[in-house]
Motif scaffolding. Sequence first.
Motif, mmCIF file in Angstrom:
data_model
loop_
_atom_site.group_PDB
_atom_site.id
_atom_site.type_symbol
_atom_site.label_atom_id
_atom_site.label_comp_id
_atom_site.label_asym_id
_atom_site.label_seq_id
_atom_site.Cartn_x
_atom_site.Cartn_y
_atom_site.Cartn_z
ATOM 1 N N SER A 134 -55.972 155.519 -78.353
ATOM 2 C CA SER A 134 -55.399 154.290 -77.803
ATOM 3 C C SER A 134 -55.579 153.136 -78.789
ATOM 4 O O SER A 134 -54.643 152.361 -79.047
ATOM 5 C CB SER A 134 -56.062 153.973 -76.467
ATOM 6 N N ASP A 135 -56.784 153.010 -79.330
ATOM 7 C CA ASP A 135 -57.052 151.953 -80.322
ATOM 8 C C ASP A 135 -56.159 152.121 -81.542
ATOM 9 O O ASP A 135 -55.644 151.134 -82.088
ATOM 10 C CB ASP A 135 -58.523 151.979 -80.752
ATOM 11 N N LEU A 136 -55.982 153.395 -81.958
ATOM 12 C CA LEU A 136 -55.114 153.676 -83.108
ATOM 13 C C LEU A 136 -53.678 153.269 -82.808
ATOM 14 O O LEU A 136 -53.002 152.674 -83.632
ATOM 15 C CB LEU A 136 -55.192 155.161 -83.480
ATOM 16 N N ALA A 137 -53.204 153.536 -81.596
ATOM 17 C CA ALA A 137 -51.842 153.168 -81.201
ATOM 18 C C ALA A 137 -51.695 151.650 -81.210
ATOM 19 O O ALA A 137 -50.698 151.101 -81.696
ATOM 20 C CB ALA A 137 -51.516 153.728 -79.824
ATOM 21 N N VAL A 138 -52.697 150.935 -80.682
ATOM 22 C CA VAL A 138 -52.664 149.464 -80.673
ATOM 23 C C VAL A 138 -52.674 148.944 -82.105
ATOM 24 O O VAL A 138 -51.910 148.036 -82.464
ATOM 25 C CB VAL A 138 -53.845 148.888 -79.852
#
Length: 114
Positions: free
Chosen positions: A10-14
Amino acid sequence: LSREIEKLSSDLAVCTFDKEKLEKKAHLLEDRLSTSMAQQGTVEKETKDFAEEKEVIVRARAALEEQNAVLRQEREKLAKENKDRRDEAVVLMDQLVTVQRKKEELNRIHTAKS
């Protein structure tokens, strides 16, 4: 571990989304900078052209003022010559009147003798 992977995903996507947004902003800023530099170049060229045109006008004005001074002197000279000729004409008219009177007087004397 699975939650951590999901959170990292999720952090990578953000981060990926933020990175793309920042890249778009960077491209927009580069385009604006390019446009501003082009406009600045245009303004500098127009300023230079204006300065050159102004210099031409200043030189032309100085030449016209000089020409005007010469014409003024010539006009004054012609006015003086004109006055001199008028004065001369007055003298000649006086002489003509004197000659005509003498002629009339001589005609009377000649007529009286006859």
